[in-house]
Design a protein around this motif. Structure first.
Motif, mmCIF file in Angstrom:
data_model
loop_
_atom_site.group_PDB
_atom_site.id
_atom_site.type_symbol
_atom_site.label_atom_id
_atom_site.label_comp_id
_atom_site.label_asym_id
_atom_site.label_seq_id
_atom_site.Cartn_x
_atom_site.Cartn_y
_atom_site.Cartn_z
ATOM 1 N N ARG A 134 57.650 8.547 43.720
ATOM 2 C CA ARG A 134 57.286 8.987 42.600
ATOM 3 C C ARG A 134 57.117 10.486 42.403
ATOM 4 O O ARG A 134 56.309 11.302 43.150
ATOM 5 N N TYR A 135 58.081 11.355 41.716
ATOM 6 C CA TYR A 135 57.961 12.820 41.787
ATOM 7 C C TYR A 135 56.680 13.313 41.253
ATOM 8 O O TYR A 135 56.376 12.707 39.960
ATOM 9 N N ASP A 136 56.217 14.508 41.613
ATOM 10 C CA ASP A 136 55.310 15.388 41.158
ATOM 11 C C ASP A 136 55.569 15.491 39.493
ATOM 12 O O ASP A 136 56.607 15.864 39.213
ATOM 13 N N ASP A 137 54.520 15.512 38.488
ATOM 14 C CA ASP A 137 54.725 15.652 37.207
ATOM 15 C C ASP A 137 54.014 16.735 36.608
ATOM 16 O O ASP A 137 53.667 16.672 35.401
ATOM 17 N N GLY A 138 53.913 17.745 37.605
ATOM 18 C CA GLY A 138 53.239 18.920 36.948
ATOM 19 C C GLY A 138 54.139 19.572 35.925
ATOM 20 O O GLY A 138 55.419 19.372 35.996
ATOM 21 N N PHE A 139 53.370 19.821 34.795
ATOM 22 C CA PHE A 139 54.173 20.298 33.437
ATOM 23 C C PHE A 139 54.796 21.915 33.535
ATOM 24 O O PHE A 139 54.296 22.745 34.098
ATOM 25 N N ASN A 140 56.016 22.038 33.263
ATOM 26 C CA ASN A 140 56.671 22.989 33.065
ATOM 27 C C ASN A 140 57.756 23.128 31.866
ATOM 28 O O ASN A 140 58.633 22.511 31.941
ATOM 29 N N ILE A 141 57.523 23.753 30.674
ATOM 30 C CA ILE A 141 58.268 23.564 29.383
ATOM 31 C C ILE A 141 59.409 24.077 29.637
ATOM 32 O O ILE A 141 60.312 23.643 28.768
ATOM 33 N N ASN A 142 59.753 24.994 30.654
ATOM 34 C CA ASN A 142 61.141 25.342 31.007
ATOM 35 C C ASN A 142 62.185 24.447 31.453
ATOM 36 O O ASN A 142 63.205 24.708 31.494
ATOM 37 N N CYS A 143 61.691 23.229 32.038
ATOM 38 C CA CYS A 143 62.436 22.291 32.724
ATOM 39 C C CYS A 143 62.832 21.383 31.549
ATOM 40 O O CYS A 143 62.121 20.938 30.439
ATOM 41 N N ILE A 144 64.015 20.912 31.414
ATOM 42 C CA ILE A 144 64.774 20.093 30.386
ATOM 43 C C ILE A 144 64.040 18.880 30.301
ATOM 44 O O ILE A 144 63.629 18.438 29.153
ATOM 45 N N GLY A 145 63.384 18.207 31.264
ATOM 46 C CA GLY A 145 62.779 16.936 31.362
ATOM 47 C C GLY A 145 61.393 16.890 30.474
ATOM 48 O O GLY A 145 61.113 16.069 29.816
ATOM 49 N N ASP A 146 60.715 17.963 30.866
ATOM 50 C CA ASP A 146 59.400 18.143 30.138
ATOM 51 C C ASP A 146 59.517 18.773 28.558
ATOM 52 O O ASP A 146 58.896 18.179 27.727
ATOM 53 N N THR A 147 60.686 19.429 28.531
ATOM 54 C CA THR A 147 61.184 19.873 26.845
ATOM 55 C C THR A 147 61.299 18.517 26.177
ATOM 56 O O THR A 147 60.860 18.160 25.368
ATOM 57 N N LEU A 148 61.951 17.367 26.826
ATOM 58 C CA LEU A 148 62.295 16.434 26.324
ATOM 59 C C LEU A 148 61.250 15.500 25.855
ATOM 60 O O LEU A 148 61.140 14.807 24.696
ATOM 61 N N GLU A 149 60.472 15.231 26.742
ATOM 62 C CA GLU A 149 58.988 14.717 26.698
ATOM 63 C C GLU A 149 58.034 15.303 25.627
ATOM 64 O O GLU A 149 57.416 14.565 24.766
ATOM 65 N N TYR A 150 58.104 16.613 25.505
ATOM 66 C CA TYR A 150 57.402 17.364 24.558
ATOM 67 C C TYR A 150 57.971 16.942 23.269
ATOM 68 O O TYR A 150 57.065 16.983 22.097
ATOM 69 N N ASN A 151 59.077 16.646 23.240
ATOM 70 C CA ASN A 151 59.711 16.176 21.894
ATOM 71 C C ASN A 151 59.584 14.679 21.643
ATOM 72 O O ASN A 151 60.326 14.058 20.804
ATOM 73 N N ARG A 152 59.014 13.971 22.454
ATOM 74 C CA ARG A 152 58.871 12.614 22.567
ATOM 75 C C ARG A 152 60.206 11.769 22.914
ATOM 76 O O ARG A 152 60.320 10.654 22.266
ATOM 77 N N ILE A 153 60.794 12.390 23.639
ATOM 78 C CA ILE A 153 62.309 11.432 24.059
ATOM 79 C C ILE A 153 62.087 10.897 25.205
ATOM 80 O O ILE A 153 61.590 11.466 26.376
ATOM 81 N N PRO A 154 61.859 9.593 25.361
ATOM 82 C CA PRO A 154 61.544 8.963 26.887
ATOM 83 C C PRO A 154 62.728 9.256 27.769
ATOM 84 O O PRO A 154 63.857 9.421 27.422
ATOM 85 N N THR A 155 62.333 9.865 28.832
ATOM 86 C CA THR A 155 63.204 10.668 29.731
ATOM 87 C C THR A 155 62.973 10.163 31.156
ATOM 88 O O THR A 155 61.711 9.919 31.563
ATOM 89 N N ILE A 156 64.051 9.682 31.927
ATOM 90 C CA ILE A 156 63.793 9.321 33.373
ATOM 91 C C ILE A 156 64.610 10.413 34.418
ATOM 92 O O ILE A 156 65.919 10.389 33.978
ATOM 93 N N LEU A 157 63.824 10.916 35.375
ATOM 94 C CA LEU A 157 64.484 11.754 36.142
ATOM 95 C C LEU A 157 64.674 11.014 37.325
ATOM 96 O O LEU A 157 63.802 10.459 37.971
ATOM 97 N N PHE A 158 65.794 11.042 37.857
ATOM 98 C CA PHE A 158 66.293 10.308 39.105
ATOM 99 C C PHE A 158 66.372 11.564 40.096
ATOM 100 O O PHE A 158 66.615 12.607 39.777
ATOM 101 N N GLU A 159 65.920 11.186 41.375
ATOM 102 C CA GLU A 159 65.964 12.021 42.582
ATOM 103 C C GLU A 159 66.783 11.206 43.748
ATOM 104 O O GLU A 159 66.089 10.287 44.165
ATOM 105 N N ALA A 160 68.132 11.441 44.060
ATOM 106 C CA ALA A 160 68.541 10.639 44.836
ATOM 107 C C ALA A 160 68.170 11.528 46.344
ATOM 108 O O ALA A 160 68.543 12.772 46.692
ATOM 109 N N GLY A 161 67.536 10.667 47.428
ATOM 110 C CA GLY A 161 67.022 11.257 48.611
ATOM 111 C C GLY A 161 67.887 10.870 49.685
ATOM 112 O O GLY A 161 68.995 10.046 49.793
ATOM 113 N N HIS A 162 66.983 10.770 50.856
ATOM 114 C CA HIS A 162 67.571 10.682 52.112
ATOM 115 C C HIS A 162 67.438 9.091 52.656
ATOM 116 O O HIS A 162 66.285 8.611 52.661
ATOM 117 N N TYR A 163 68.386 8.465 53.165
ATOM 118 C CA TYR A 163 68.225 7.413 53.974
ATOM 119 C C TYR A 163 68.804 7.643 55.327
ATOM 120 O O TYR A 163 69.565 8.363 55.767
#
Length: 385
Positions: free
Chosen positions: A219-248
């Protein structure tokens, strides 16, 4: 829909023309041409260096889902998975295609930063991080996404990224192969209804992934930064899912991770198509461990350097060399690393590193990190061309 079904689908629908880490507009152009005979594809803008930005539209349902990949040009795993997904969704004989496309309309930007993708960099042509430009909208790419969001008013947004090899799922020796985030919309990280909806979808994805990569979802850190697109979308109450493809393990080309991103996309979209999501199932989201930075690519343990017993951490940097992504080793830390893990570990048994030097040597078609423990030569083989 079980894991066996997902595995079979991935084997059948994997887009074989896309592989490795270096994916850009020239790679997807032939695929867009082929898909344009089946689904709607439009150029919706250009980048700062005048490269085309495309939008793929598929489905006729009332639920509007927006996806964008390679906002950071060097994060290409989800782009590969998007085209695997499209191969499935354009197969009318597959039952899930009809279930999804009847209920959902998908809007997909396969590469938002074509200049960054071509240069294999996180930044765009003007050296701007597009994921820090959601408010000022100084870049053409940012404006393209902003205008699209205003135009379609998505019910769900999927922000597709990739993350470094350093992340673990919690403070464990398990790599965070896939991570997710329901972004915060304010500094207090308020768990709003829109966040709960995103969290419920993530929790559903996690249930599926635990069957194949147990303990490797973060679970990625949810520190708020309004300059990030996901945070802006949630600010506007659009359910947003951020995917992070990592290492196997041993998957530096992210071909195994690609499969799990495919599973995640299918699971999320089908869940949305088949359910009225209320957010009531959001609490299981918090059972996913937060990402921690517990990994290095290589740890050389318990060696003697300058008369002291130390561990040496090696991290690969990704460099685009002659159209290949090469993984170049760099020493990043020399100290006691007992609280960290290496994707590869070499046990030195208190032997001395000869000449106190760790060097990189280039040999034909192979890069190696070569070093000596006393008289014994160790080589860490990197990516072949």
């Amino acid at each position: 829909m079980n894991i066996t079904t997902l595995k079979n689908w991935f084997a059948n629908y994997k887009e074989s023309s896309l592989s490795g880490r270096y994916i850009h507009g020239d790679h997807i152009a032939p695929l867009l041409d082929l898909l344009s005979a089946k689904i709607e594809i439009d150029q919706i803008g250009v980048s700062e260096n005048n490269a085309s930005i495309h939008l793929i539209k598929i489905g006729t349902g009332p639920k509007k889902l927006l996806f964008w990949s390679q906002m950071h040009g060097n994060e290409s795993t989800s782009t590969k998975a998007i085209f695997d997904l499209l191969n499935l969704l354009t197969d009318s004989k597959n039952y899930i295609t009809n279930e999804i496309l009847k209920e959902c309309t998908l809007f997909i930007i396969p590469i938002l930063s074509p200049d960054g993708a071509k240069a294999y960099t996180r930044l765009n042509h003007n050296k701007v991080d597009l994921n820090r430009d959601a408010q000022e909208l100084t870049q053409k790419e940012s404006k393209v996404l902003h205008h699209l969001i205003k135009q379609i008013k998505p019910d769900y947004a999927f922000n597709l990224h990739g993350q470094r090899t350093i992340f673990s799922a919690g403070e464990t020796n398990k790599s965070a192969t896939v991570s997710f985030l329901s972004p915060a919309g304010d500094i207090e990280r308020t768990v709003t209804m829109s966040r709960k909806i995103a969290m419920e979808i993530i929790a559903r994805i996690n249930t599926v992934l635990q069957e194949c990569i147990p303990g490797q979802v973060g679970r990625y850190d949810d520190g708020f930064n309004i300059n990030c697109i996901g945070d802006t979308l949630e600010y506007n109450r659009i359910p947003t899912i951020l995917f992070e493809a990592g290492h196997y393990a041993n998957d530096y080309d992210r071909e195994i991770t690609r499969e799990y991103i495919f599973y995640s996309l299918i699971t999320a979209i089908h869940y949305i198509a088949k359910n009225k999501i209320t957010g009531q199932g959001y609490k299981d989201y918090f059972l996913i461990p937060e990402n921690r930075k517990c990994f290095y690519d290589v740890i050389i343990r318990d060696v003697v350097l300058d008369g002291k017993s130390v561990d040496i951490a090696v991290q690969y940097t990704e460099e685009l060399i002659e159209n290949y992504v090469k993984f170049v080793p760099k020493i990043v830390k020399i100290e006691d690393l007992r609280k960290f893990y290496g994707h590869r570990e070499i046990i030195g048994k208190k032997r001395t590193i000869r000449n106190e030097i760790v060097t990189v040597e280039i040999v034909p078609e192979i890069e190696m990190l070569k070093f000596y423990l006393d008289s014994e030569l160790f080589s860490i083989e990197l990516t072949k061309r």
